[in-house]
Design an enzyme around this catalytic site. Structure first.
Site, PDB file in Angstrom:
ATOM      1  N   ARG A  59       4.648  38.264  22.495  1.00 54.28           N
ATOM      2  CA  ARG A  59       4.516  36.926  21.904  1.00 54.28           C
ATOM      3  C   ARG A  59       3.186  36.749  21.181  1.00 54.28           C
ATOM      4  O   ARG A  59       3.076  35.907  20.289  1.00 54.28           O
ATOM      5  CB  ARG A  59       4.746  35.853  22.975  1.00 54.28           C
ATOM      6  CG  ARG A  59       6.204  35.791  23.428  1.00 54.28           C
ATOM      7  CD  ARG A  59       6.420  34.768  24.514  1.00 54.28           C
ATOM      8  NE  ARG A  59       5.648  35.018  25.713  1.00 54.28           N
ATOM      9  CZ  ARG A  59       6.009  35.835  26.694  1.00 54.28           C
ATOM     10  NH1 ARG A  59       7.140  36.488  26.618  1.00 54.28           N
ATOM     11  NH2 ARG A  59       5.233  36.015  27.749  1.00 54.28           N
ATOM     12  N   GLU A  96       0.402  38.194  36.394  1.00 58.07           N
ATOM     13  CA  GLU A  96       0.795  37.165  37.356  1.00 58.07           C
ATOM     14  C   GLU A  96       2.029  37.670  38.118  1.00 58.07           C
ATOM     15  O   GLU A  96       2.239  37.342  39.265  1.00 58.07           O
ATOM     16  CB  GLU A  96       1.112  35.859  36.606  1.00 58.07           C
ATOM     17  CG  GLU A  96       1.287  34.648  37.505  1.00 58.07           C
ATOM     18  CD  GLU A  96       1.705  33.400  36.729  1.00 58.07           C
ATOM     19  OE1 GLU A  96       1.890  33.471  35.505  1.00 58.07           O
ATOM     20  OE2 GLU A  96       1.852  32.365  37.385  1.00 58.07           O
TER      21      GLU A  96
HETATM   22  P1  AMP Z   1      -2.225  37.412  32.905  1.00 55.86           P
HETATM   23  O1  AMP Z   1      -2.586  38.844  32.720  1.00 55.86           O
HETATM   24  O2  AMP Z   1      -1.886  37.081  34.323  1.00 55.86           O
HETATM   25  O3  AMP Z   1      -3.255  36.484  32.312  1.00 55.86           O
HETATM   26  O4  AMP Z   1      -0.856  37.177  32.139  1.00 55.86           O
HETATM   27  C1  AMP Z   1      -0.819  36.951  30.779  1.00 55.86           C
HETATM   28  C2  AMP Z   1       0.363  37.624  30.133  1.00 55.86           C
HETATM   29  O5  AMP Z   1       1.566  37.424  30.866  1.00 55.86           O
HETATM   30  C3  AMP Z   1       0.593  37.044  28.774  1.00 55.86           C
HETATM   31  O6  AMP Z   1       0.955  38.101  27.886  1.00 55.86           O
HETATM   32  C4  AMP Z   1       1.713  36.059  28.958  1.00 55.86           C
HETATM   33  O7  AMP Z   1       2.608  36.147  27.888  1.00 55.86           O
HETATM   34  C5  AMP Z   1       2.397  36.448  30.242  1.00 55.86           C
HETATM   35  N1  AMP Z   1       2.496  35.350  31.204  1.00 55.86           N
HETATM   36  C6  AMP Z   1       1.904  35.284  32.433  1.00 55.86           C
HETATM   37  N2  AMP Z   1       2.235  34.174  33.081  1.00 55.86           N
HETATM   38  C7  AMP Z   1       3.036  33.488  32.244  1.00 55.86           C
HETATM   39  C8  AMP Z   1       3.713  32.216  32.329  1.00 55.86           C
HETATM   40  N3  AMP Z   1       3.625  31.442  33.432  1.00 55.86           N
HETATM   41  N4  AMP Z   1       4.459  31.821  31.282  1.00 55.86           N
HETATM   42  C9  AMP Z   1       4.557  32.598  30.171  1.00 55.86           C
HETATM   43  N5  AMP Z   1       3.954  33.798  30.034  1.00 55.86           N
HETATM   44  C10 AMP Z   1       3.211  34.238  31.045  1.00 55.86           C
END
Ligand code: AMP
Length: 170
Positions: A59, A96
């Site tokens: 995205r 996450e």
């Molecule tokens: P993080 O590494 O935990 O900051 O996760 C970020 C990545 O995971 C990004 O590329 C987001 O597109 C995706 N992502 C993580 N959590 C979400 C969420 N609650 N909604 C949408 N995309 C998420």
């Protein structure tokens, strides 16, 4: 413009307990799409040039390339393991929801280049931190990480030692 109403919460996707922030209703609205690209580019208001904008699969590619166009910068895709055809640098990272490996072409960034990193969502910060590591490994300088959405309760900002900006904070 209220872009918040064009971001849809999908509970329990891709796994139980996660509330997924779905930006696709925003992407299909041409006015909102241009508005977001303009506002994201304005999060970097300084005159000094950005050489490359990095978009994180998948995205982050969409608005990342629109930001690059607005800043007069090149666009660099960071992709999941095994997708890029030439020589790569790679990092594993925690999400996450799970673990993965991100890669970038070795010749995508040259030492001293000024880099802006873009993704749709900042959650725990593991993804953005891994991408900062890829940039630094190639000698680039991360000037800013910008996001459509920051999930501030996950404290991703604390993992990052570069300037962070987002359009919406939850
Ligand atoms: P993080 O590494 O935990 O900051 O996760 C970020 C990545 O995971 C990004 O590329 C987001 O597109 C995706 N992502 C993580 N959590 C979400 C969420 N609650 N909604 C949408 N995309 C998420």
């Amino acid at each position: 413009m209220n872009i918040q109403e064009l971001i849809r919460d999908i509970p329990d996707f891709p796994q139980p307990g996660i509330i997924f922030k779905d930006i696709t209703p925003l992407l299909i609205n041409p006015t909102a799409l241009v508005y977001c690209a303009d506002e994201l580019a304005k999060l970097y208001p300084f005159g000094a040039k950005i050489d490359k904008v990095i978009g994180i699969e998948a995205r982050g590619f969409i608005l990342g390339s629109m930001i690059a166009e607005r800043l007069g910068a090149g666009f660099v895709p960071v992709r999941k393991k095994g997708k890029l055809p030439s020589k790569v640098v790679s990092r594993s990272y925690g999400l996450e929801y799970g673990n993965d490996v991100l890669e970038m072409h070795k010749d995508a960034i040259h030492p001293g280049e000024r880099i802006l990193i873009h993704d749709d969502v900042l959650a725990t910060g593991g993804t953005a931190k891994a991408v900062c590591g890829l940039v630094e490994e190639l000698g680039g300088i991360v000037i800013q990480c910008n996001f459509m959405i920051e999930l501030s309760f996950l404290e991703g900002k604390n993992k990052l030692s570069v300037p962070i900006k987002s359009l919406l904070t939850y």
